[in-house]
Design an enzyme around this catalytic site. Structure first.
Site, PDB file in Angstrom:
ATOM      1  N   ILE A 185      36.812  28.858  38.521  1.00  9.90           N
ATOM      2  CA  ILE A 185      37.167  30.086  37.809  1.00  9.90           C
ATOM      3  C   ILE A 185      36.972  31.272  38.742  1.00  9.90           C
ATOM      4  CG2 ILE A 185      36.737  31.501  35.776  1.00  9.90           C
ATOM      5  CD1 ILE A 185      35.633  28.999  34.411  1.00  9.90           C
TER       6      ILE A 185
ATOM      7  N   TYR B 241      21.435  30.000  54.391  1.00 12.29           N
ATOM      8  CA  TYR B 241      21.613  31.365  53.880  1.00 12.29           C
ATOM      9  C   TYR B 241      20.301  31.858  53.286  1.00 12.29           C
ATOM     10  CZ  TYR B 241      24.952  34.981  52.331  1.00 12.29           C
ATOM     11  OH  TYR B 241      25.683  36.148  52.174  1.00 12.29           O
TER      12      TYR B 241
ATOM     13  N   ASN C 198      38.372  35.333  40.315  1.00 18.91           N
ATOM     14  CA  ASN C 198      38.491  36.702  39.824  1.00 18.91           C
ATOM     15  C   ASN C 198      39.800  36.954  39.092  1.00 18.91           C
ATOM     16  OD1 ASN C 198      36.039  38.153  40.782  1.00 18.91           O
ATOM     17  ND2 ASN C 198      36.743  37.439  42.771  1.00 18.91           N
ATOM     18  N   THR C 199      40.862  36.265  39.476  1.00 18.80           N
ATOM     19  CA  THR C 199      42.171  36.528  38.883  1.00 18.80           C
ATOM     20  C   THR C 199      42.748  35.342  38.136  1.00 18.80           C
ATOM     21  OG1 THR C 199      43.266  35.929  40.968  1.00 18.80           O
ATOM     22  CG2 THR C 199      42.737  38.259  40.623  1.00 18.80           C
ATOM     23  N   VAL C 200      42.352  34.138  38.482  1.00 16.85           N
ATOM     24  CA  VAL C 200      42.929  32.940  37.873  1.00 16.85           C
ATOM     25  C   VAL C 200      41.914  31.807  37.928  1.00 16.85           C
ATOM     26  CG1 VAL C 200      43.916  31.999  40.010  1.00 16.85           C
ATOM     27  CG2 VAL C 200      45.054  31.545  37.812  1.00 16.85           C
TER      28      VAL C 200
ATOM     29  N   LYS D  67      41.565  27.649  38.494  1.00 14.19           N
ATOM     30  CA  LYS D  67      42.245  26.454  38.986  1.00 14.19           C
ATOM     31  C   LYS D  67      41.555  25.236  38.365  1.00 14.19           C
ATOM     32  CE  LYS D  67      43.227  28.578  43.472  1.00 14.19           C
ATOM     33  NZ  LYS D  67      42.182  29.638  43.421  1.00 14.19           N
TER      34      LYS D  67
ATOM     35  N   ASP E 271      32.399  29.840  46.001  1.00 11.05           N
ATOM     36  CA  ASP E 271      33.631  29.495  46.707  1.00 11.05           C
ATOM     37  C   ASP E 271      33.406  29.434  48.205  1.00 11.05           C
ATOM     38  OD1 ASP E 271      33.085  32.210  46.519  1.00 11.05           O
ATOM     39  OD2 ASP E 271      35.185  32.813  46.481  1.00 11.05           O
TER      40      ASP E 271
ATOM     41  N   GLY F 246      28.381  33.356  47.089  1.00  5.56           N
ATOM     42  CA  GLY F 246      29.501  32.965  46.245  1.00  5.56           C
ATOM     43  C   GLY F 246      29.776  31.472  46.358  1.00  5.56           C
TER      44      GLY F 246
ATOM     45  N   ASP G 153      38.532  32.154  54.547  1.00  8.12           N
ATOM     46  CA  ASP G 153      39.147  32.149  53.220  1.00  8.12           C
ATOM     47  C   ASP G 153      39.769  33.519  52.983  1.00  8.12           C
ATOM     48  OD1 ASP G 153      39.856  32.038  50.552  1.00  8.12           O
ATOM     49  OD2 ASP G 153      38.060  30.963  49.937  1.00  8.12           O
TER      50      ASP G 153
END
Length: 243
Positions: free
Chosen positions: A7, A86, A9-11, A13, A95, A93, A116
């Site tokens: 899920i 990290y 920011n815009t769509v 998958k 992703d 994030g 990306d």
């Protein structure tokens, strides 16, 4: 079969995998996931993972609650098949990490730079020992176009569609060339700088925006639009194997 729900920011998958092979992928509303029941009826889903960068709507939460199988929610506590160095994993994030995992699965034992190009452009590095060192975040294509318009008094809103020139001949072509060439030189600069340090570096380019590069740089790039989905599937399989 695995159900992967990404899920953004815009769509959203939604993908179905049979082990490591992607069987189907579809795009859905990130506010409703209205097509999710159809996917579940079509395939014998056994495991699922959900990753989101937004706060989920009531309708999406209801759709996920109806799933007949346990859901693995990807967060900073989820075990990963790579070592995460990290310093603030809770702010990383999903992703970004999923793309790194997807690249590492395809080329284990290699130094990898994962780029990306989506809403933002992210640059991630994982070494040949499977250690994710971190990465950088830069404004994406549409963000740059919008910023030039919104933060100035007279510059127009320009898109990447239209006449492209090496050097602009009017304000519109100057903005388009500046944004597109700026991104190209930025990405090329990252790649060449990293290659000086890691001669055998491999580069993955994913995301929704396509860019052109010179032949020397393009020869070391693996374009994979579904790298994040593949990484999420790898994380799901990894966690299932640990049970």
């Amino acid at each position: 079969m695995n159900l992967i729900i990404d899920i953004g920011n815009t769509v959203a998958k939604v993908a179905v995998f049979d082990n490591a092979s992607m069987v189907e992928v579809m795009y859905d509303s990130n506010l409703t996931l209205e097509h999710l029941p159809d996917v579940c009826r079509k395939f014998p889903i056994e495991k699922t993972i959900v990753a989101t960068v937004i706060d989920l709507s009531k309708q999406v939460l209801e759709q996920l609650a109806k799933l007949p199988i346990p859901v693995l929610w990807l967060d900073e506590k989820t075990p990963l098949p790579v070592e995460n160095l990290y310093e603030t994993p809770q702010t990383l994030g999903y992703d970004r990490m999923a793309a790194v995992v997807g690249a590492n699965e395809q080329f284990p034992g290699k130094n990898l730079l994962v780029i990306d190009a989506g809403t933002c452009i992210t640059y991630e590095f994982i070494d040949s020992e499977g250690r994710y060192h971190g990465g950088n975040i830069s404004p994406g294509l549409q963000m740059r176009f919008k910023a030039l318009h919104q933060f100035t008094g007279r510059l127009p809103q320009v898109t990447n569609e239209g006449r492209r020139l090496p050097m602009g001949k009017d304000t519109e072509t100057a903005i388009r060339a500046g944004v597109l060439k700026g991104i190209e030189y930025e990405i090329t600069g990252y790649i060449m700088t990293m290659k000086h340090k890691y001669a055998e570096l491999l580069v993955f380019l994913t995301g929704g925006d396509d860019f052109s590069f010179d032949t020397n740089v393009k020869s070391i790039i693996f374009a994979d639009r579904f790298l994040v989905l593949k990484g999420l599937n790898r994380i799901l399989n990894y966690n299932n194997d640990r049970i």
